[in-house]
Design a protein around this motif. Structure first.
Motif, PDB file in Angstrom:
ATOM      1  N   VAL A   1       3.745  12.957   2.099  1.00 21.05           N
ATOM      2  CA  VAL A   1       4.782  14.005   1.957  1.00 21.05           C
ATOM      3  C   VAL A   1       4.243  15.190   1.135  1.00 21.05           C
ATOM      4  CG1 VAL A   1       7.308  14.226   2.007  1.00 21.05           C
ATOM      5  CG2 VAL A   1       6.317  11.976   1.604  1.00 21.05           C
TER       6      VAL A   1
ATOM      7  N   ALA B   1       1.076   5.407   0.656  1.00 23.08           N
ATOM      8  CA  ALA B   1       0.482   6.300   1.662  1.00 23.08           C
ATOM      9  C   ALA B   1      -0.722   7.032   1.070  1.00 23.08           C
ATOM     10  CB  ALA B   1       1.520   7.301   2.140  1.00 23.08           C
TER      11      ALA B   1
ATOM     12  N   ALA C   1      11.532   8.029   6.678  1.00 26.68           N
ATOM     13  CA  ALA C   1      11.641   7.379   5.369  1.00 26.68           C
ATOM     14  C   ALA C   1      12.511   6.130   5.411  1.00 26.68           C
ATOM     15  CB  ALA C   1      12.180   8.371   4.351  1.00 26.68           C
TER      16      ALA C   1
ATOM     17  N   ARG D   1      -8.646  19.010   3.914  1.00 26.10           N
ATOM     18  CA  ARG D   1      -8.535  18.119   2.748  1.00 26.10           C
ATOM     19  C   ARG D   1      -9.870  18.031   2.026  1.00 26.10           C
ATOM     20  NH1 ARG D   1      -3.468  17.029   1.083  1.00 26.10           N
ATOM     21  NH2 ARG D   1      -2.253  15.888   2.601  1.00 26.10           N
TER      22      ARG D   1
ATOM     23  N   ASN E   1      -6.253   3.342   6.430  1.00 22.71           N
ATOM     24  CA  ASN E   1      -5.531   2.362   7.251  1.00 22.71           C
ATOM     25  C   ASN E   1      -6.431   1.803   8.341  1.00 22.71           C
ATOM     26  OD1 ASN E   1      -3.202   2.520   5.773  1.00 22.71           O
ATOM     27  ND2 ASN E   1      -2.327   4.143   7.023  1.00 22.71           N
TER      28      ASN E   1
ATOM     29  N   ALA F   1       5.034   1.914   3.549  1.00 21.92           N
ATOM     30  CA  ALA F   1       6.035   2.774   4.179  1.00 21.92           C
ATOM     31  C   ALA F   1       5.365   3.391   5.396  1.00 21.92           C
ATOM     32  CB  ALA F   1       6.465   3.856   3.202  1.00 21.92           C
TER      33      ALA F   1
ATOM     34  N   SER G   1       4.207  18.476   1.509  1.00 23.76           N
ATOM     35  CA  SER G   1       4.996  19.683   1.204  1.00 23.76           C
ATOM     36  C   SER G   1       5.872  19.448  -0.035  1.00 23.76           C
ATOM     37  CB  SER G   1       5.856  20.073   2.403  1.00 23.76           C
ATOM     38  OG  SER G   1       6.699  18.989   2.755  1.00 23.76           O
TER      39      SER G   1
ATOM     40  N   LYS H   1       0.816  -1.222   0.000  1.00 26.34           N
ATOM     41  CA  LYS H   1       0.000   0.000   0.000  1.00 26.34           C
ATOM     42  C   LYS H   1       0.845   1.266   0.000  1.00 26.34           C
ATOM     43  CE  LYS H   1      -3.364   2.620   2.670  1.00 26.34           C
ATOM     44  NZ  LYS H   1      -2.464   3.699   3.063  1.00 26.34           N
TER      45      LYS H   1
HETATM   46  P1  NAP Z   1       4.425  12.839   6.136  1.00 24.66           P
HETATM   47  O1  NAP Z   1       3.867  12.710   4.792  1.00 24.66           O
HETATM   48  O2  NAP Z   1       5.006  11.631   6.738  1.00 24.66           O
HETATM   49  O3  NAP Z   1       5.541  13.975   6.088  1.00 24.66           O
HETATM   50  C1  NAP Z   1       5.985  14.712   7.204  1.00 24.66           C
HETATM   51  C2  NAP Z   1       7.382  15.279   6.942  1.00 24.66           C
HETATM   52  O4  NAP Z   1       8.341  14.231   7.132  1.00 24.66           O
HETATM   53  C3  NAP Z   1       7.592  15.771   5.521  1.00 24.66           C
HETATM   54  O5  NAP Z   1       7.142  17.098   5.359  1.00 24.66           O
HETATM   55  C4  NAP Z   1       9.088  15.576   5.363  1.00 24.66           C
HETATM   56  O6  NAP Z   1       9.804  16.608   6.056  1.00 24.66           O
HETATM   57  C5  NAP Z   1       9.344  14.302   6.145  1.00 24.66           C
HETATM   58  N1  NAP Z   1       9.225  13.107   5.285  1.00 24.66           N
HETATM   59  C6  NAP Z   1       8.292  12.114   5.353  1.00 24.66           C
HETATM   60  N2  NAP Z   1       8.533  11.168   4.440  1.00 24.66           N
HETATM   61  C7  NAP Z   1       9.617  11.570   3.759  1.00 24.66           C
HETATM   62  C8  NAP Z   1      10.348  11.026   2.670  1.00 24.66           C
HETATM   63  N3  NAP Z   1       9.979   9.863   2.089  1.00 24.66           N
HETATM   64  N4  NAP Z   1      11.442  11.687   2.240  1.00 24.66           N
HETATM   65  C9  NAP Z   1      11.832  12.844   2.794  1.00 24.66           C
HETATM   66  N5  NAP Z   1      11.176  13.414   3.819  1.00 24.66           N
HETATM   67  C10 NAP Z   1      10.076  12.777   4.303  1.00 24.66           C
HETATM   68  O7  NAP Z   1       3.317  13.358   7.155  1.00 24.66           O
HETATM   69  P2  NAP Z   1       2.274  14.576   7.049  1.00 24.66           P
HETATM   70  O8  NAP Z   1       2.847  15.673   6.206  1.00 24.66           O
HETATM   71  O9  NAP Z   1       1.904  14.837   8.443  1.00 24.66           O
HETATM   72  O10 NAP Z   1       1.026  13.984   6.325  1.00 24.66           O
HETATM   73  C11 NAP Z   1       0.715  14.175   4.935  1.00 24.66           C
HETATM   74  C12 NAP Z   1      -0.469  13.297   4.609  1.00 24.66           C
HETATM   75  O11 NAP Z   1      -0.120  11.939   4.770  1.00 24.66           O
HETATM   76  C13 NAP Z   1      -1.677  13.547   5.486  1.00 24.66           C
HETATM   77  O12 NAP Z   1      -2.806  13.822   4.676  1.00 24.66           O
HETATM   78  C14 NAP Z   1      -1.864  12.266   6.262  1.00 24.66           C
HETATM   79  O13 NAP Z   1      -3.216  11.946   6.406  1.00 24.66           O
HETATM   80  C15 NAP Z   1      -1.171  11.245   5.420  1.00 24.66           C
HETATM   81  N6  NAP Z   1      -0.561  10.103   6.149  1.00 24.66           N
HETATM   82  C16 NAP Z   1      -0.749   8.865   5.619  1.00 24.66           C
HETATM   83  C17 NAP Z   1      -0.153   7.760   6.193  1.00 24.66           C
HETATM   84  C18 NAP Z   1      -0.378   6.409   5.568  1.00 24.66           C
HETATM   85  O14 NAP Z   1      -1.131   6.287   4.624  1.00 24.66           O
HETATM   86  N7  NAP Z   1       0.259   5.383   6.062  1.00 24.66           N
HETATM   87  C19 NAP Z   1       0.660   7.918   7.319  1.00 24.66           C
HETATM   88  C20 NAP Z   1       0.854   9.197   7.836  1.00 24.66           C
HETATM   89  C21 NAP Z   1       0.246  10.288   7.224  1.00 24.66           C
HETATM   90  P3  NAP Z   1      10.341  17.949   5.352  1.00 24.66           P
HETATM   91  O15 NAP Z   1       9.134  18.680   4.856  1.00 24.66           O
HETATM   92  O16 NAP Z   1      11.050  18.627   6.483  1.00 24.66           O
HETATM   93  O17 NAP Z   1      11.256  17.565   4.239  1.00 24.66           O
END
Ligand code: NAP
Ligand code: MG
Length: 402
Positions: A308, A73, A286, A81, A95, A303, A310, A71
């Motif tokens: 991600v 993310a 990551a 959203r 999830n 993962a 931003s 799966k």
């Molecule tokens: P995130 O996507 O994990 O990212 C948070 C921060 O962690 C990013 O801004 C980045 O920091 C860093 N990061 C995470 N993964 C990275 C990668 N592969 N490479 C480089 N940097 C990485 O969490 P979020 O921004 O809080 O959530 C975004 C969306 O993801 C939300 O809509 C949430 O619902 C969803 N989410 C889904 C799952 C899942 O499906 N398993 C889990 C968690 C969150 P920098 O900006 O400092 O580079």
């Protein structure tokens, strides 16, 4: 010649930057080598909206049918959203929906490399968090309580007979929460943890707060201990691994002081927090892999990081971002290796191992994404964009597969 598969894996596509990396990883690292058989479900937030989220339920049922899923993310919708994607509803966490259908335990393990120093440098071996994924505060009722209110639990049996238990006499305003768990779910959790420990030949530690919640947490402790004594002790001794129960406080301090190399079973809430703590301690979200294992032997790999967001918006504006693809690559290798093991497909198992090896080789050579650069001890290290990183891994993979 490409590696053949007999049974498909269930592919659950997702959102934003994770989805972009997902397609690049498939295109450059898997499809050139494997005659990929998948049953595809698109969990993009707009497709979940269009299908009234039926696609998520269908995907979970497909994992039950085939046994292995992978799966990407996905966005869990909130108000922002909903506006951003013009959604009919704030759909539930995919999830959460999948966990409910598979009734599993989530195991999160960091990827350890010789050339990357964790934030907690003594952690030289992985700590795997096994998180119970059912109940406790995630199935709860919480209320605000007014002044001068007496609160009781009232239990009603099937004949309508009531038993009352006093909870608290509020003589000022306050709050209340009731949450639940089921013996069957705790048993499944315990079985899955013991089996995972035996499979990976790793010590298992479990901690709760049974000194304070003498009935609730004691039940967890008791179920684990009984199953261990009656069903698993002999096999653990044979494999030379241990099971330790301790207070959660002690488990935390042991984990921090350890060199790693343990599976740490946690109740739902503690697992939520401790997996973030462990991921941070090892250095990067990551580098954290995640697999949901159901008690009846189904596996869903992903993962641990999110979509991600931003980076995605920078990607949309034309920037080549340096987003780390490693956890996504390991989700695919985890799923393909498991498929290979289940189908006695040695080539597929070998390919999965080689793809992991190639990924590690590249980071050890000093080529990595920006998030890892500070942790790396390689002298001539440099950070590259995601596509360059994936291309370098593909090149290395070609050479070690020859
Ligand atoms: P995130 O996507 O994990 O990212 C948070 C921060 O962690 C990013 O801004 C980045 O920091 C860093 N990061 C995470 N993964 C990275 C990668 N592969 N490479 C480089 N940097 C990485 O969490 P979020 O921004 O809080 O959530 C975004 C969306 O993801 C939300 O809509 C949430 O619902 C969803 N989410 C889904 C799952 C899942 O499906 N398993 C889990 C968690 C969150 P920098 O900006 O400092 O580079
Ligand atoms: Mg968390």
């Amino acid at each position: 010649m490409k590696i053949k598969m007999t049974v498909p894996i269930v592919e659950l596509d997702g959102d934003e930057m994770a989805r972009v990396l997902w397609s690049w990883v498939k295109e450059s690292l898997i499809e050139p080598f494997v005659d990929l058989k998948v049953e595809y479900y698109d969990l993009h937030i707009k497709n979940r909206d269009n299908t009234n989220d039926i696609v998520t339920i269908d995907a979970a049922n497909a994992i039950k049918k085939y046994g292995v899923g992978v799966k990407c993310a996905t966005i869990t919708a909130n108000k922002d959203r909903q506006d951003e994607y013009d959604l009919k509803e704030m759909w539930k966490s995919p999830n959460g929906t999948i966990r409910k259908i598979l009734n599993g335990t989530v195991f999160r393990t960091p990827i350890i490399l010789d050339t990357l120093t964790p934030i907690i440098p003594t952690w030289t071996k992985p700590i795997t968090i096994a998180r119970h994924s059912y109940g406790d505060i995630y199935i709860s009722t919480s209320l605000e309580i007014g002044k001068d209110t007496k609160v009781d639990f009232v239990l009603t049996d099937k004949n309508g007979y009531e038993t009352k238990y006093p909870v608290f006499d509020f003589n000022e305003e306050g709050i209340l929460m009731g949450h639940i768990n089921l013996d069957s779910s705790i048993k499944d959790f315990a079985h899955t943890c013991f089996k995972y420990a035996l499979n990976s030949k790793t010590d298992l530690i479990f901690g709760t707060k049974d000194t304070v919640t003498k009935t609730y947490d004691y039940k967890f402790k008791d179920i684990f201990q009984n199953l261990y004594n009656n069903q698993y002790k002999a096999s653990f001794e044979e494999e030379g691994i241990s099971y330790t129960y301790t207070l959660i406080d002690d488990a935390i301090s042991r984990a921090i002081k350890s060199n790693g190399g343990v599976i740490w079973a946690c109740k739902n809430y503690e697992g939520d927090l401790m997996s973030d703590m462990v991921a941070t301690g090892f250095g990067s979200l990551a580098l954290m892999t995640s697999v949901l294992v159901s008690s009846d032997g189904n596996y869903e790999y992903e993962a641990a990081h999110g979509t991600v967001k931003s980076h995605y918006y920078r990607h949309l504006s034309g920037e080549k971002t340096s987003t780390n693809p490693i956890a996504i690559i390991f989700a695919w290798t985890g799923a393909l290796r498991k498929r290979g093991e289940l189908d006695a497909n040695e080539d597929l198992v070998n390919f999965s191992n080689k793809l992991e090896e190639a990924t590690i080789n590249i980071v050890n050579k000093g080529i990595m994404t920006k998030d890892l650069i500070k942790m790396s001890s390689v002298e001539n290290k440099k950070w590259v964009n995601s596509q360059k990183m994936i291309d370098s891994i593909a090149e290395n993979l070609q050479s070690i597969l020859l």
